[in-house]
Motif scaffolding. Structure first.
Motif, PDB file in Angstrom:
ATOM      1  N   ILE A  65       0.896  -1.338   0.059  1.00 22.87           N
ATOM      2  CA  ILE A  65       0.064   0.125   0.259  1.00 22.87           C
ATOM      3  C   ILE A  65       0.885   1.329   0.076  1.00 22.87           C
ATOM      4  CG2 ILE A  65      -1.581   1.345   1.388  1.00 22.87           C
ATOM      5  CD1 ILE A  65      -2.903  -1.177   2.527  1.00 22.87           C
ATOM      6  N   PHE A  66       0.375   2.106  -0.878  1.00 26.03           N
ATOM      7  CA  PHE A  66       1.236   3.598  -0.924  1.00 26.03           C
ATOM      8  C   PHE A  66       0.339   4.585   0.077  1.00 26.03           C
ATOM      9  CE2 PHE A  66       2.441   2.669  -5.590  1.00 26.03           C
ATOM     10  CZ  PHE A  66       3.691   1.659  -5.065  1.00 26.03           C
ATOM     11  N   GLU A  67       0.999   5.194   0.781  1.00 29.43           N
ATOM     12  CA  GLU A  67       0.379   6.407   1.656  1.00 29.43           C
ATOM     13  C   GLU A  67       1.027   7.576   1.526  1.00 29.43           C
ATOM     14  OE1 GLU A  67      -0.762   5.236   5.616  1.00 29.43           O
ATOM     15  OE2 GLU A  67      -0.433   7.024   6.283  1.00 29.43           O
ATOM     16  N   ILE A  68       0.362   8.633   1.256  1.00 29.59           N
ATOM     17  CA  ILE A  68       1.014   9.961   1.311  1.00 29.59           C
ATOM     18  C   ILE A  68       0.094  10.874   2.253  1.00 29.59           C
ATOM     19  CG2 ILE A  68       1.617  12.096   0.108  1.00 29.59           C
ATOM     20  CD1 ILE A  68       1.695  10.530  -2.367  1.00 29.59           C
ATOM     21  N   GLY A  69       0.712  11.558   3.134  1.00 28.47           N
ATOM     22  CA  GLY A  69       0.004  12.365   4.131  1.00 28.47           C
ATOM     23  C   GLY A  69       0.653  13.803   4.554  1.00 28.47           C
ATOM     24  N   GLN A  70       0.179  14.133   5.644  1.00 25.64           N
ATOM     25  CA  GLN A  70       0.621  15.424   6.100  1.00 25.64           C
ATOM     26  C   GLN A  70       1.040  15.260   7.586  1.00 25.64           C
ATOM     27  OE1 GLN A  70       0.513  18.783   4.648  1.00 25.64           O
ATOM     28  NE2 GLN A  70       1.744  18.856   6.439  1.00 25.64           N
ATOM     29  N   CYS A  71       2.372  15.716   7.964  1.00 24.35           N
ATOM     30  CA  CYS A  71       2.758  15.764   9.295  1.00 24.35           C
ATOM     31  C   CYS A  71       2.408  16.895   9.785  1.00 24.35           C
ATOM     32  CB  CYS A  71       4.075  15.619   9.243  1.00 24.35           C
ATOM     33  SG  CYS A  71       4.864  14.206   8.609  1.00 24.35           S
ATOM     34  N   SER A  72       2.141  17.095  11.206  1.00 18.73           N
ATOM     35  CA  SER A  72       1.886  18.141  11.972  1.00 18.73           C
ATOM     36  C   SER A  72       2.862  18.259  13.199  1.00 18.73           C
ATOM     37  CB  SER A  72       0.423  18.557  12.261  1.00 18.73           C
ATOM     38  OG  SER A  72      -0.155  17.487  12.967  1.00 18.73           O
ATOM     39  N   GLY A  73       3.287  19.390  13.747  1.00 18.52           N
ATOM     40  CA  GLY A  73       3.827  19.127  14.977  1.00 18.52           C
ATOM     41  C   GLY A  73       5.292  19.888  14.763  1.00 18.52           C
ATOM     42  N   SER A  74       6.300  18.829  15.051  1.00 14.88           N
ATOM     43  CA  SER A  74       7.680  19.475  14.798  1.00 14.88           C
ATOM     44  C   SER A  74       8.074  19.486  13.370  1.00 14.88           C
ATOM     45  CB  SER A  74       8.506  18.405  15.617  1.00 14.88           C
ATOM     46  OG  SER A  74       8.184  18.548  17.105  1.00 14.88           O
ATOM     47  N   TYR A  75       7.562  18.839  12.601  1.00 12.13           N
ATOM     48  CA  TYR A  75       7.748  18.689  11.146  1.00 12.13           C
ATOM     49  C   TYR A  75       6.513  19.031  10.389  1.00 12.13           C
ATOM     50  CZ  TYR A  75       8.882  16.981   6.446  1.00 12.13           C
ATOM     51  OH  TYR A  75       9.060  17.020   4.917  1.00 12.13           O
ATOM     52  N   PRO A  76       6.466  20.019   9.546  1.00 15.14           N
ATOM     53  CA  PRO A  76       5.097  20.535   8.948  1.00 15.14           C
ATOM     54  C   PRO A  76       4.852  19.903   7.763  1.00 15.14           C
ATOM     55  CG  PRO A  76       6.794  22.151   8.780  1.00 15.14           C
ATOM     56  CD  PRO A  76       7.394  21.011   9.540  1.00 15.14           C
ATOM     57  N   GLY A  77       5.682  19.031   7.127  1.00 18.65           N
ATOM     58  CA  GLY A  77       5.778  18.656   5.703  1.00 18.65           C
ATOM     59  C   GLY A  77       4.893  17.525   5.429  1.00 18.65           C
ATOM     60  N   LYS A  78       4.951  17.074   4.323  1.00 18.72           N
ATOM     61  CA  LYS A  78       4.225  15.827   3.942  1.00 18.72           C
ATOM     62  C   LYS A  78       5.303  14.568   4.062  1.00 18.72           C
ATOM     63  CE  LYS A  78       0.604  17.901   1.470  1.00 18.72           C
ATOM     64  NZ  LYS A  78       1.093  19.242   1.738  1.00 18.72           N
ATOM     65  N   TYR A  79       4.575  13.507   4.184  1.00 15.26           N
ATOM     66  CA  TYR A  79       5.308  12.105   4.350  1.00 15.26           C
ATOM     67  C   TYR A  79       4.808  11.086   3.210  1.00 15.26           C
ATOM     68  CZ  TYR A  79       1.301  10.073   6.712  1.00 15.26           C
ATOM     69  OH  TYR A  79      -0.005   9.754   7.024  1.00 15.26           O
ATOM     70  N   ILE A  80       5.664  10.250   3.063  1.00 15.06           N
ATOM     71  CA  ILE A  80       5.376   9.012   2.263  1.00 15.06           C
ATOM     72  C   ILE A  80       5.577   7.883   3.257  1.00 15.06           C
ATOM     73  CG2 ILE A  80       6.046   7.388   0.379  1.00 15.06           C
ATOM     74  CD1 ILE A  80       6.749   9.898  -1.478  1.00 15.06           C
ATOM     75  N   LEU A  81       4.737   6.843   3.072  1.00 18.64           N
ATOM     76  CA  LEU A  81       4.865   5.504   3.664  1.00 18.64           C
ATOM     77  C   LEU A  81       4.518   4.657   2.512  1.00 18.64           C
ATOM     78  CD1 LEU A  81       3.518   6.110   7.417  1.00 18.64           C
ATOM     79  CD2 LEU A  81       5.822   6.006   6.778  1.00 18.64           C
ATOM     80  N   VAL A  82       5.389   3.435   2.574  1.00 18.37           N
ATOM     81  CA  VAL A  82       4.942   2.417   1.735  1.00 18.37           C
ATOM     82  C   VAL A  82       4.853   1.202   2.915  1.00 18.37           C
ATOM     83  CG1 VAL A  82       5.608   0.622  -0.034  1.00 18.37           C
ATOM     84  CG2 VAL A  82       5.947   3.177  -0.405  1.00 18.37           C
ATOM     85  N   TRP A  83       3.578   0.522   3.055  1.00 20.17           N
ATOM     86  CA  TRP A  83       3.324  -0.454   3.719  1.00 20.17           C
ATOM     87  C   TRP A  83       3.439  -1.942   2.945  1.00 20.17           C
ATOM     88  CZ3 TRP A  83       2.388   0.596   8.956  1.00 20.17           C
ATOM     89  CH2 TRP A  83       1.834   1.937   9.035  1.00 20.17           C
ATOM     90  N   THR A  84       3.869  -2.589   3.745  1.00 15.06           N
ATOM     91  CA  THR A  84       3.857  -4.263   3.351  1.00 15.06           C
ATOM     92  C   THR A  84       3.596  -5.231   4.281  1.00 15.06           C
ATOM     93  OG1 THR A  84       5.247  -6.173   2.256  1.00 15.06           O
ATOM     94  CG2 THR A  84       6.287  -4.777   4.188  1.00 15.06           C
ATOM     95  N   ARG A  85       2.713  -6.252   3.868  1.00 17.46           N
ATOM     96  CA  ARG A  85       2.058  -7.100   4.932  1.00 17.46           C
ATOM     97  C   ARG A  85       2.774  -8.301   4.769  1.00 17.46           C
ATOM     98  NH1 ARG A  85      -4.462  -7.662   4.449  1.00 17.46           N
ATOM     99  NH2 ARG A  85      -3.964  -8.264   2.469  1.00 17.46           N
ATOM    100  N   ASP A  86       3.243  -8.902   6.104  1.00 13.22           N
ATOM    101  CA  ASP A  86       3.787 -10.201   6.196  1.00 13.22           C
ATOM    102  C   ASP A  86       2.806 -11.455   6.199  1.00 13.22           C
ATOM    103  OD1 ASP A  86       2.416 -10.439   8.758  1.00 13.22           O
ATOM    104  OD2 ASP A  86       4.149  -9.953   9.861  1.00 13.22           O
ATOM    105  N   GLU A  87       3.353 -12.541   6.237  1.00 14.57           N
ATOM    106  CA  GLU A  87       2.430 -13.875   5.859  1.00 14.57           C
ATOM    107  C   GLU A  87       1.419 -13.904   7.091  1.00 14.57           C
ATOM    108  OE1 GLU A  87       2.633 -15.644   3.313  1.00 14.57           O
ATOM    109  OE2 GLU A  87       4.172 -14.268   2.481  1.00 14.57           O
ATOM    110  N   GLU A  88       1.671 -13.209   8.283  1.00 15.30           N
ATOM    111  CA  GLU A  88       0.507 -13.232   9.202  1.00 15.30           C
ATOM    112  C   GLU A  88      -0.442 -12.220   9.234  1.00 15.30           C
ATOM    113  OE1 GLU A  88       2.879 -13.289  12.742  1.00 15.30           O
ATOM    114  OE2 GLU A  88       3.755 -15.217  12.544  1.00 15.30           O
ATOM    115  N   GLY A  89      -0.522 -11.264   8.175  1.00 12.30           N
ATOM    116  CA  GLY A  89      -1.312 -10.548   7.774  1.00 12.30           C
ATOM    117  C   GLY A  89      -0.920  -9.186   8.591  1.00 12.30           C
TER     118      GLY A  89
END
Length: 275
Positions: free
Chosen positions: A241-265
């Motif tokens: 899964i690709f995720e792009i989002g907004q940070c708030s707090g100490s860092y105000p920019g966007k982030y990218i997270l790429v999620w992967t699922r293991d064999e246990e889900g």
């Protein structure tokens, strides 16, 4: 080639300034989280494709009509990331990954285009459909600096159905924020990131938990706080899964997270990026 890229480059900047300023996802009123599989056929989805003409359309035109020039659409040290965590680097090499295949592209549509903390970059998620019916989802980091828009990082994987991920990702994202805001760097990395996780931020790719723990030492600052708000979640298949989002707090920019699922889900972060 240079004048054509410049034309797209200028058109993109003018359109962005007048209409959305890079502040969010075209067709995303209110800034709510968009889930990519729900956008197909919606006006927002189609408008997004038009909004990115200065980027993806130039890349696709070069691939189709002048494949020998495709390397010019990449930075010299551009990176391709694969679902298994391996990487491939270099403009020649990345261009060859496309031109060495006999691909018949039917269409390319942008799902979301966002401006990160550095306005000389764009984050994009798009969908490439081939005439044989296969569909690929692409995550791209665009570098807009002179001599024009070029891909600095890309990830390309075939789309397959995926279900029951939203609440699971929400739980994992909450765990990430909890560890981060408690300044528990070791727990954060060991409990949320894959052993060979990648981190990309204006420097050579950082690989592995130990290197990431060392990089994240700034989170130990007792004043450091961060919240993550997903803007675009684009499931690729049952393991990615690709995720792009907004940070708030100490860092105000966007982030990218790429999620992967293991064999246990269980979902893990295989790549993290913020520019």
């Amino acid at each position: 080639m240079g004048s054509r890229i410049l034309k797209y480059y200028l058109a993109f900047w003018v359109f962005g300034f007048l209409f959305f300023g890079g502040a969010g996802i075209p067709g995303n009123p209110g800034g709510q989280t968009l889930y990519a599989q729900e956008m197909a056929g919606r006006t927002g989805y189609e408008e997004s494709a038009r909004d990115s003409d200065g980027l993806s359309e130039a890349w696709l035109e070069t691939l189709r009509e002048r494949p020998e020039e495709l390397k010019q659409m990449y930075t010299a040290d551009a990176v391709r990331v694969f679902a298994d965590g391996n990487t491939f680097q270099g403009d020649d090499q990345l261009a060859a990954l496309w031109t060495d295949q006999d691909l018949e592209v039917d269409s390319l549509a942008t799902i979301g285009l966002l401006e990160p903390h550095d306005d000389t970059y764009r984050y994009e998620v798009s969908e490439l459909t081939l005439r044989d019916g296969r569909t690929f989802r692409m995550l791209v980091i665009w570098n807009l600096e002179w001599p024009g828009p070029r891909r600095e990082l890309e990830m390309v994987e075939e789309v397959r159905p995926v279900k029951n991920y939203r609440e699971q990702l929400k739980v994992r994202r909450t765990q990430w924020m909890s560890h981060c805001n408690a300044h528990e760097v070791n727990q954060l990395v060991r409990e949320l990131y894959t052993p060979d996780a990648l981190y990309y931020n204006h420097r050579p790719m950082i690989t592995g938990r130990e290197a990431l723990i060392n990089t994240y030492q700034y989170m130990r600052n007792p004043r450091y706080k961060l919240s993550l708000e997903p803007l675009l979640v684009a499931p690729v298949n049952e393991k990615l899964i690709f995720e792009i989002g907004q940070c708030s707090g100490s860092y105000p920019g966007k982030y990218i997270l790429v999620w992967t699922r293991d064999e246990e889900g269980k979902w893990w972060i295989m790549m993290d990026s913020n520019i």
